[in-house]
Design a protein around this motif. Structure first.
Motif, short mmCIF file in Angstrom:
data_model
loop_
_atom_site.label_atom_id
_atom_site.label_comp_id
_atom_site.label_asym_id
_atom_site.label_seq_id
_atom_site.Cartn_x
_atom_site.Cartn_y
_atom_site.Cartn_z
N VAL A 35 0.81 -1.23 0.00
CA VAL A 35 0.00 0.00 0.00
C VAL A 35 0.84 1.28 0.00
O VAL A 35 0.36 2.34 -0.39
CB VAL A 35 -1.00 0.05 1.18
N THR A 36 2.11 1.20 0.41
CA THR A 36 2.93 2.41 0.44
C THR A 36 3.75 2.61 -0.84
O THR A 36 4.52 3.54 -0.95
CB THR A 36 3.92 2.39 1.63
N GLY A 37 3.60 1.71 -1.83
CA GLY A 37 4.38 1.82 -3.06
C GLY A 37 3.70 2.71 -4.09
O GLY A 37 2.79 3.50 -3.76
N VAL A 38 4.15 2.58 -5.34
CA VAL A 38 3.55 3.35 -6.44
C VAL A 38 2.53 2.50 -7.20
O VAL A 38 1.56 3.01 -7.75
CB VAL A 38 4.66 3.88 -7.39
N PRO A 175 7.48 -3.99 2.01
CA PRO A 175 7.97 -2.60 1.99
C PRO A 175 7.22 -1.66 2.94
O PRO A 175 7.81 -0.69 3.42
CB PRO A 175 7.78 -2.16 0.53
N SER A 176 5.96 -1.94 3.23
CA SER A 176 5.22 -1.01 4.09
C SER A 176 5.81 -0.99 5.51
O SER A 176 5.55 -0.07 6.28
CB SER A 176 3.74 -1.39 4.14
N GLU A 177 6.63 -1.99 5.84
CA GLU A 177 7.22 -2.02 7.18
C GLU A 177 8.68 -1.59 7.19
O GLU A 177 9.27 -1.40 8.26
CB GLU A 177 7.09 -3.43 7.77
N SER A 178 9.27 -1.47 5.99
CA SER A 178 10.71 -1.24 5.91
C SER A 178 11.15 0.08 6.54
O SER A 178 12.15 0.13 7.26
CB SER A 178 11.17 -1.28 4.46
#
Ligand code: GLU
Length: 321
Positions: A35-38, A175-178
């Motif tokens: 959800v935090t990507g493009v 990635p949303s947790e990275s």
């Protein structure tokens, strides 16, 4: 009595109208990324365009957050998704039966159009002293969860520089947790193959733990691009990320995000979606800063699987093919 009959008649009419509408409506799901990507907001933007015309096209699009490119290819192939965002390198490998799909070519994979460029981005904590890929040795590195594109790109890069996974403590987290893991000191660095600029990296560089992008040296980029033709040199723009330690744009390698489908998805569906996107490109470009660079011409570059016949029909109609 008469009034009762009239109400009954109206209810029957209402039910008939709703069910006929529901029967005619085709449901299309697009698989994206975290959800935090493009990918996720881009899938949302495409769905928004198509859904504005849902009566005209008889289509209703929904967006699904997924693990990324590799997951999307596999979900397209087993019919769980009708559309998916897939890195151009993975589109190539899947169709040809390479890498994750070694000896198992995904012959039904179809390209629809390309979208934004993505850079293999390595973010590290300044206190971990990572200024080159070789410096990752001995560090805690999140290369991304299985199913993600970045995981494959990280493995290709390690092979190119002769790093073994055993040389590092490898993590496989989404990635949303990275960003928060890096800020909390639980990892030293992470990989994200993603379009720039994006909100997720902004968040990662805006915390109290200082962060830098790790450059990939030109000779490594050359080697990767020579051995693997789907890679190209790329730069990460530092202007977009206030707070990051780098002062100049950061060299790395990259790919393109593409929209894929399956040969089993009907031509009319892909035709309508392609048409809607190409005829509203100005609006799409405004929906995410990473999409600003899209042109009708560059959206046909980076496709290696056969173009879906529904999309091809549109490109031929407007003279793009
Ligand atoms: N390129 C990443 C992947 O394929 C996803 C990037 C994004 O979500 O924007 O896994």
């Amino acid at each position: 009595m008469r009034k009762g009959l009239l109400i009954c008649f109206m209810i029957v009419l209402g039910i008939a109208w709703t069910t006929s509408g529901a029967l005619a409506m085709e449901y299309v799901t697009i698989g994206t990324g975290g959800v935090t990507g493009v990918y996720y907001p881009t899938g949302g933007a495409i769905s928004k365009l198509v859904n504005q015309k849902r009566r005209e096209y008889g289509l209703r699009m929904t967006v699904e957050s997924t693990g990324g490119s590799v997951f999307n290819v596999n979900a397209l192939m087993n019919g769980d998704l009708e559309l998916g965002v897939v890195q151009s390198d993975l589109q190539f490998q899947a169709y040809k039966g390479l890498g994750e799909w070694q000896g198992n070519p995904q012959e039904k994979l179809r390209a629809v159009f390309a979208i934004h460029p993505e850079a293999v981005t390595i973010l590290a904590a300044v206190d971990a002293n990572i200024h080159s890929v070789a410096d990752l040795k001995g560090k805690i590195v999140n290369i991304g969860a299985p199913g993600s594109g970045q995981r494959v790109n990280a493995q290709d890069l390690f092979a190119a520089v002769g790093l073994k996974e055993a040389d590092m403590q490898i993590e496989g987290i989404k990635p949303s947790e990275s960003a928060s893991l890096l800020q909390d000191g639980r990892i030293d660095a992470y990989f994200y193959t993603v379009g720039h600029p994006n909100g997720s990296i902004k968040e990662a560089v805006a915390g109290t733990r200082k962060v830098n992008f790790v450059p990939v040296a030109p000779e490594i980029v050359d080697k990767l691009c020579k051995d693997m033709p789907y890679y190209a040199p790329a730069d990460i723009p530092v202007d977009a990320y206030p707070g990051v330690a780098n002062k100049e744009d950061v060299p790395t390698f990259g790919v393109k995000a593409t929209i894929c489908s399956s040969a089993d998805v009907p031509d009319e569906i892909i035709y309508s979606i392609t048409k809607e996107v190409f005829e509203n490109l100005d609006e799409l470009r405004k929906l995410h800063p990473a999409l600003k660079v899209l042109t009708r011409e560059n959206m046909l570059q980076g496709l290696s699987a056969p173009i879906h016949p529904g999309a091809k029909k549109y490109y031929q109609e407007v003279g793009l093919l």
